[in-house]
Design a protein around this motif. Sequence first.
Motif, mmCIF file in Angstrom:
data_model
loop_
_atom_site.group_PDB
_atom_site.id
_atom_site.type_symbol
_atom_site.label_atom_id
_atom_site.label_comp_id
_atom_site.label_asym_id
_atom_site.label_seq_id
_atom_site.Cartn_x
_atom_site.Cartn_y
_atom_site.Cartn_z
ATOM 1 N N UNK A 251 -6.539 0.386 -2.715
ATOM 2 C CA UNK A 251 -8.004 0.492 -2.777
ATOM 3 C C UNK A 251 -8.597 1.559 -1.858
ATOM 4 N N UNK A 252 -8.059 1.705 -0.651
ATOM 5 C CA UNK A 252 -8.634 2.700 0.257
ATOM 6 C C UNK A 252 -8.405 4.110 -0.287
ATOM 7 N N UNK A 253 -7.194 4.383 -0.736
ATOM 8 C CA UNK A 253 -6.891 5.686 -1.317
ATOM 9 C C UNK A 253 -7.777 5.944 -2.540
ATOM 10 N N UNK A 254 -7.993 4.920 -3.344
ATOM 11 C CA UNK A 254 -8.806 5.061 -4.552
ATOM 12 C C UNK A 254 -10.254 5.400 -4.202
ATOM 13 N N UNK A 255 -10.808 4.728 -3.213
ATOM 14 C CA UNK A 255 -12.182 5.025 -2.793
ATOM 15 C C UNK A 255 -12.344 6.492 -2.399
ATOM 16 N N UNK A 256 -11.320 7.054 -1.834
ATOM 17 C CA UNK A 256 -11.404 8.430 -1.351
ATOM 18 C C UNK A 256 -11.576 9.454 -2.468
ATOM 19 N N UNK B 66 -19.294 4.414 6.872
ATOM 20 C CA UNK B 66 -18.024 5.065 7.134
ATOM 21 C C UNK B 66 -16.877 4.135 7.463
ATOM 22 N N UNK B 67 -17.168 2.837 7.568
ATOM 23 C CA UNK B 67 -16.142 1.853 7.916
ATOM 24 C C UNK B 67 -15.630 1.162 6.652
ATOM 25 N N UNK B 68 -14.319 1.024 6.542
ATOM 26 C CA UNK B 68 -13.725 0.353 5.380
ATOM 27 C C UNK B 68 -13.890 -1.157 5.499
ATOM 28 N N UNK B 69 -14.433 -1.769 4.451
ATOM 29 C CA UNK B 69 -14.594 -3.227 4.379
ATOM 30 C C UNK B 69 -13.690 -3.726 3.260
ATOM 31 N N UNK B 70 -12.754 -4.598 3.601
ATOM 32 C CA UNK B 70 -11.778 -5.116 2.634
ATOM 33 C C UNK B 70 -11.901 -6.639 2.611
ATOM 34 N N UNK B 71 -12.714 -7.160 1.702
ATOM 35 C CA UNK B 71 -12.939 -8.601 1.647
ATOM 36 C C UNK B 71 -11.688 -9.331 1.165
ATOM 37 N N UNK B 72 -11.645 -10.634 1.396
ATOM 38 C CA UNK B 72 -10.481 -11.417 0.987
ATOM 39 C C UNK B 72 -10.332 -11.403 -0.531
#
Length: 471
Positions: free
Chosen positions: A114-119, A155-161
């Motif tokens: 998910x983080x890579x995808x957001x980028x 700018x902060x990554x939020x990764x919910x459960x």
Amino acid sequence: MNISFLNPPFRGTYNREVRFQAVSPQKALHPPIMLGYAAAICRDAGHKVDLIDAPALEITFDETIAKLKENSPDYVVMLTSTASVESDGGFAEAIARDTGAKTIVVGSHATAVPEDTLNYGFDIVARGEYDYTIRDIASGKKLEEIDGITFKKAGKLIHNKDRSLIQNLDELPFPAIEFLPNEKYYSALYKNPFTFILAGRGCPHGCIYCAGPQLMSGRGYRFRSVKNVVAEMKDRKKRFNLKSILFNDDTLNVNKKHILELCDLIIKEKVDLPWAAYSRVDSVDAEIAEAMKKAGCFLVKIGFESGCDEQLKTMKKGARATIEQARKAAKYFKDAGIQIHGTFVFGMPGETVESIRKSIALAKELDLDFVQFSVAQPYPGTEFYQYLEKNGFMKFEKWSDYLDEKGCIEPIFEYPNLSKEEMEGLLKEAYREYYLRPHYIAKAIKQRLTNWNLFKTSLRSAWSLLQYIKD
């Protein structure tokens, strides 16, 4: 809220919502049924929705933007995949610029990384089963309170459960395929046009390469009531000009009691809608095959995968998935009068030129109606991907390397004893050896002379396959 659901344009008839995400060498185009589920839920929640399948409509990026503007969306829910994520991300940026909409990206690739995808330019990743996730976002619920999403805030990554899997599948509305160009979906395997129906979700088996159960639907089979499934079949037959359906469950007949009850009700309700389904070699017996045939099943897709028992163990197909069981399964379905489409995958751990040749030999021995040979695709988040990465066997620089220039699967790994070039060569050799046999050609001609629909679809598929194997 106005919500547009989008299967973006990419490489012509590219299929994202399938097990092997690519342009099929045998030509096929499948409906994005999971987008249809989420669209139906949002529609029933009172939102204005549309669903655009750009590959099926054969529309360009600019034409897709124009269609999106007609709905003035607040959100665009985009299906992505490993090979297309770079292109899809660029399109998400264009959507934001030209429509002002926020983009939500879905699919197994986005779930895995998910983080890579957001980028790449998306606003929110909806991970895993996203049916209710999209509704929650559209309802105005605070993003921090919504399970199953990843996004950035200041700018902060939020990764919910993670979001829990849906247990009562009967509560879901039928997918909103009324928004889709249903006449556009085709395959040489089915009676066209066709659509997907899911009688359940998930798979209890542990195959290391299959992304769906590992990332989206879970290691377990949650099935709908047979009454609910038959109701959808009847609805599809009544409302849409469909000639057949494919039950797109990973293994429709994994539970004997459920498949027999489903077949009994289809017969009792006189649904009269031809259907196909996925099966495993170890999920069928004579009783199941005969019941499926009586209920309207005309074709099964079976993952034989390899002609070598050791390879089947390596890919974790299960203790009962053996070559001998493959022979039995083929006989059960043949005796019942059901056509068989067999799949074989090259490149699992421990694969050699010799083991691939055994797979080709088994395919010819079984003498199936159709076969599909593929080089394995190591999708992010799967056990297979992790194995290759850990051992340094990956040979790619960017996600788009997963496809060749025609949109077909490109090997992106190799082993010390098996190169990418060898796998590609053996893949085309397999198709030539199988489909260009005089025995097969004679049988295929005989089948198609008595089936005009099969004849028409086979011409397109055969031409595409011949172009592929001659290159």
